[in-house]
Design an enzyme around this catalytic site. Structure first.
Site, PDB file in Angstrom:
ATOM      1  N   ARG A  29       0.814  -1.211   0.000  1.00  0.00           N
ATOM      2  CA  ARG A  29       0.000   0.000   0.000  1.00  0.00           C
ATOM      3  C   ARG A  29       0.853   1.270   0.000  1.00  0.00           C
ATOM      4  O   ARG A  29       0.533   2.235   0.698  1.00  0.00           O
ATOM      5  CB  ARG A  29      -0.938   0.033   1.207  1.00  0.00           C
ATOM      6  N   ARG A  33      -3.615   6.728   1.023  1.00  0.00           N
ATOM      7  CA  ARG A  33      -4.104   7.985   1.619  1.00  0.00           C
ATOM      8  C   ARG A  33      -3.088   8.727   2.472  1.00  0.00           C
ATOM      9  O   ARG A  33      -3.326   9.869   2.835  1.00  0.00           O
ATOM     10  CB  ARG A  33      -5.364   7.703   2.446  1.00  0.00           C
ATOM     11  N   ARG A  42      -7.418  11.219  -6.142  1.00  0.00           N
ATOM     12  CA  ARG A  42      -8.678  10.540  -5.899  1.00  0.00           C
ATOM     13  C   ARG A  42      -9.881  11.471  -5.844  1.00  0.00           C
ATOM     14  O   ARG A  42     -11.024  11.004  -5.921  1.00  0.00           O
ATOM     15  CB  ARG A  42      -8.589   9.761  -4.574  1.00  0.00           C
ATOM     16  N   ASP A  78      -6.856  -3.013  -7.058  1.00  0.00           N
ATOM     17  CA  ASP A  78      -7.418  -3.574  -5.829  1.00  0.00           C
ATOM     18  C   ASP A  78      -7.699  -5.053  -6.077  1.00  0.00           C
ATOM     19  O   ASP A  78      -7.949  -5.449  -7.220  1.00  0.00           O
ATOM     20  CB  ASP A  78      -8.710  -2.861  -5.423  1.00  0.00           C
ATOM     21  N   TYR A 153     -14.784 -12.123   1.087  1.00  0.00           N
ATOM     22  CA  TYR A 153     -15.589 -10.950   0.717  1.00  0.00           C
ATOM     23  C   TYR A 153     -16.874 -11.367   0.008  1.00  0.00           C
ATOM     24  O   TYR A 153     -17.949 -10.801   0.228  1.00  0.00           O
ATOM     25  CB  TYR A 153     -14.790  -9.990  -0.164  1.00  0.00           C
TER      26      TYR A 153
HETATM   27  O1  CP3 Z   1       0.442   0.374  -3.161  1.00  0.00           O
HETATM   28  C1  CP3 Z   1      -0.775   0.282  -3.299  1.00  0.00           C
HETATM   29  O2  CP3 Z   1      -1.571   1.043  -2.757  1.00  0.00           O
HETATM   30  C2  CP3 Z   1      -1.258  -0.823  -4.172  1.00  0.00           C
HETATM   31  C3  CP3 Z   1      -2.680  -0.843  -4.367  1.00  0.00           C
HETATM   32  C4  CP3 Z   1      -3.587  -1.727  -3.538  1.00  0.00           C
HETATM   33  C5  CP3 Z   1      -4.899  -1.335  -3.145  1.00  0.00           C
HETATM   34  N1  CP3 Z   1      -5.531  -2.419  -2.608  1.00  0.00           N
HETATM   35  C6  CP3 Z   1      -5.520  -0.010  -3.340  1.00  0.00           C
HETATM   36  C7  CP3 Z   1      -6.509   0.417  -2.325  1.00  0.00           C
HETATM   37  C8  CP3 Z   1      -3.425  -3.058  -3.154  1.00  0.00           C
HETATM   38  C9  CP3 Z   1      -2.183  -3.936  -3.290  1.00  0.00           C
HETATM   39  C10 CP3 Z   1      -4.654  -3.476  -2.581  1.00  0.00           C
HETATM   40  C11 CP3 Z   1      -4.895  -4.856  -2.148  1.00  0.00           C
HETATM   41  C12 CP3 Z   1      -6.047  -5.129  -1.273  1.00  0.00           C
HETATM   42  N2  CP3 Z   1      -7.322  -4.648  -1.338  1.00  0.00           N
HETATM   43  C13 CP3 Z   1      -5.997  -6.092  -0.244  1.00  0.00           C
HETATM   44  C14 CP3 Z   1      -4.798  -6.925   0.090  1.00  0.00           C
HETATM   45  C15 CP3 Z   1      -3.830  -6.128   0.896  1.00  0.00           C
HETATM   46  C16 CP3 Z   1      -4.253  -5.950   2.311  1.00  0.00           C
HETATM   47  O3  CP3 Z   1      -4.419  -4.801   2.717  1.00  0.00           O
HETATM   48  O4  CP3 Z   1      -4.398  -6.968   2.999  1.00  0.00           O
HETATM   49  C17 CP3 Z   1      -7.264  -6.126   0.357  1.00  0.00           C
HETATM   50  C18 CP3 Z   1      -7.678  -7.005   1.518  1.00  0.00           C
HETATM   51  C19 CP3 Z   1      -8.098  -5.225  -0.344  1.00  0.00           C
HETATM   52  C20 CP3 Z   1      -9.532  -4.920  -0.108  1.00  0.00           C
HETATM   53  C21 CP3 Z   1      -9.626  -3.519   0.332  1.00  0.00           C
HETATM   54  N3  CP3 Z   1      -9.653  -2.442  -0.548  1.00  0.00           N
HETATM   55  C22 CP3 Z   1      -9.619  -2.989   1.650  1.00  0.00           C
HETATM   56  C23 CP3 Z   1      -9.611  -3.819   2.910  1.00  0.00           C
HETATM   57  C24 CP3 Z   1      -9.630  -1.600   1.544  1.00  0.00           C
HETATM   58  C25 CP3 Z   1      -9.518  -0.588   2.669  1.00  0.00           C
HETATM   59  C26 CP3 Z   1     -10.762   0.186   2.949  1.00  0.00           C
HETATM   60  C27 CP3 Z   1     -10.423   1.500   3.580  1.00  0.00           C
HETATM   61  O5  CP3 Z   1     -10.781   2.517   3.010  1.00  0.00           O
HETATM   62  O6  CP3 Z   1      -9.791   1.499   4.657  1.00  0.00           O
HETATM   63  C28 CP3 Z   1      -9.648  -1.280   0.177  1.00  0.00           C
HETATM   64  C29 CP3 Z   1      -9.620   0.046  -0.420  1.00  0.00           C
HETATM   65  C30 CP3 Z   1      -8.314   0.448  -1.012  1.00  0.00           C
HETATM   66  N4  CP3 Z   1      -7.632  -0.275  -1.940  1.00  0.00           N
HETATM   67  C31 CP3 Z   1      -7.601   1.660  -0.760  1.00  0.00           C
HETATM   68  C32 CP3 Z   1      -6.487   1.640  -1.610  1.00  0.00           C
HETATM   69  C33 CP3 Z   1      -5.446   2.722  -1.773  1.00  0.00           C
HETATM   70  C34 CP3 Z   1      -7.943   2.714   0.288  1.00  0.00           C
HETATM   71  C35 CP3 Z   1      -9.159   3.470   0.036  1.00  0.00           C
HETATM   72  C36 CP3 Z   1      -9.177   4.387  -1.124  1.00  0.00           C
HETATM   73  O7  CP3 Z   1      -8.132   4.917  -1.565  1.00  0.00           O
HETATM   74  O8  CP3 Z   1     -10.290   4.603  -1.595  1.00  0.00           O
END
Ligand code: CP3
Length: 355
Positions: A29, A33, A42, A78, A153
């Site tokens: 990640r 944010r 975003r 994602d 999920y």
């Molecule tokens: O470097 C990076 O940011 C790579 C991009 C990346 C995202 N999601 C973007 C994202 C990666 C590698 C993921 C993988 C992902 N998504 C996982 C596996 C990694 C982990 O954290 O265990 C999982 C379980 C998800 C599902 C998911 N998507 C979750 C649990 C969340 C968080 C919700 C939140 O807002 O707290 C997301 C949203 C998400 N995916 C964000 C990002 C940057 C954050 C929210 C956003 O920017 O809108």
């Protein structure tokens, strides 16, 4: 050999347990944010819109690389992107995570999932990878969610603390579960193969929530599918990374799944985790991401203890034990990269260095 050349090589070399001039470091990640410029990108757009627009996904991928000297880039996307692409109605809620409109609860629901055809279903991902390879000087990591984490999920309908519906489903409907894992496993394999063919130089499979299982259930309900995925990718040159959270008791089984690198969280000290995995497999981790919210002196002490435990063995990729948290100061990650590079600098014999 120029410094640039070494910098470009050290992540992939460490994944293969080859000698490196410095321990490579990147952050799960690393686009997110905690970066003001990510929040700006975003503005007015959903996460899925960014993921589906190659120019924006490329820009989001590059943001952390402009801030710090990490040794790898991870594609901005994602784990739910390919799931949405086969027609599952879902949204990603800020601060919550993926939410699925009609969760999978029956054999019939499993039957209705269609296969993923990467070229037609996720061309934007493959286009983003091709564009990134023209821009990047460090390796690009592609990724997918693992079948268990995706199934959680799909079955729970959203994030879950206990994954109780998922576990109840696997025990109540073992045949339907096997079919679901088979379908998701085929999709993950096809997706990762397509990413490698498009130019991804390594791939990480995120089984973020599999630590909820005990070893017996992992062995029976998850391991066979993970083996098929890593076996299927085995003939390709891209290193395979297998990551999960809370997997202390599962590490020997995860090793058996057959990846080149196992990613571990912070709950098990790195040298102990490595012993459980076996020193003939590379390891990635494992600083607690929450520590990065503390003053630098605390971060430094904890990071140095990770390095001490790695003990300079070949095959350590420094990372956090899970993703960067939103309140993390950018400067802390910048200093971490410098610290890891400085403290692990070692002469790399020209004979050992790959030309
Ligand atoms: O470097 C990076 O940011 C790579 C991009 C990346 C995202 N999601 C973007 C994202 C990666 C590698 C993921 C993988 C992902 N998504 C996982 C596996 C990694 C982990 O954290 O265990 C999982 C379980 C998800 C599902 C998911 N998507 C979750 C649990 C969340 C968080 C919700 C939140 O807002 O707290 C997301 C949203 C998400 N995916 C964000 C990002 C940057 C954050 C929210 C956003 O920017 O809108």
């Amino acid at each position: 050999m120029s410094a640039d050349r070494l910098n470009a090589d050290r992540f992939l070399a460490a994944c293969r347990r080859e000698p490196v001039d410095r321990t490579p470091v990147w952050f799960m990640r690393q686009s997110g944010r905690y970066l003001p410029e990510y929040k700006k990108l975003r503005e007015g757009r959903t996460l899925l819109e960014v993921c589906r627009t190659p120019e924006l996904a490329v820009e989001a991928t590059l943001l952390p690389l402009r801030r710090m000297d990490v040794d790898a880039a991870i594609l901005f996307s994602d784990i739910m992107v390919p799931v949405a692409a086969i027609g599952v109605d879902l949204r990603i809620e800020e601060g919550v995570g993926p939410v699925v409109a009609s969760p999978i609860r029956s054999t019939n629901d499993v039957r209705s999932l269609r296969p993923l055809h990467p070229d037609e279903d996720v061309p934007f991902v493959l286009d983003a990878i091709k564009l990134l390879r023209k821009e990047l000087t460090v390796p690009l990591i592609g990724f997918a969610g693992a079948p268990f984490t995706l199934a959680s999920y799909l079955i729970e309908g959203g994030p879950s603390r206990y994954h109780q519906r998922t576990k109840a489903f696997m025990h109540a409907e073992p045949t339907a579960w096997e079919n679901l894992m088979g379908k998701l496993g085929d999709g993950v394999l096809a997706y990762l193969q397509a990413q490698i063919d498009a130019g991804a130089q390594a791939v990480q499979v995120f089984d973020s929530w599999v630590g909820a299982l005990d070893p017996d259930d992992y062995l029976r309900f998850v391991l066979p599918t993970m083996r098929e995925i890593f076996d299927g990718l085995g003939g390709r040159s891209a290193p395979r990374i297998h990551f999960g959270v809370g997997t202390g008791e599962l590490l020997p089984l995860m090793r058996d799944a057959g990846s080149d690198v196992v990613g571990v969280d912070w709950r098990v000290p790195l040298h102990e985790a490595w012993e459980r995995i076996g020193f003939d497999v590379a390891i990635q981790g494992n600083l607690d991401p929450a520590v990065c919210l503390a003053p630098w002196e605390a971060v430094e002490a904890k990071a140095l203890s990770v390095l001490r435990r790695a003990a300079g063995r070949p095959g350590h990729v420094f990372n956090l034990g899970h993703g960067v948290l939103p309140d993390t100061p950018v400067e802390t990650l910048q200093r971490l990269v410098e610290l890891v590079h400085e403290r692990t600098a070692r002469p790399l014999d020209e004979a050992e260095a790959r030309a």
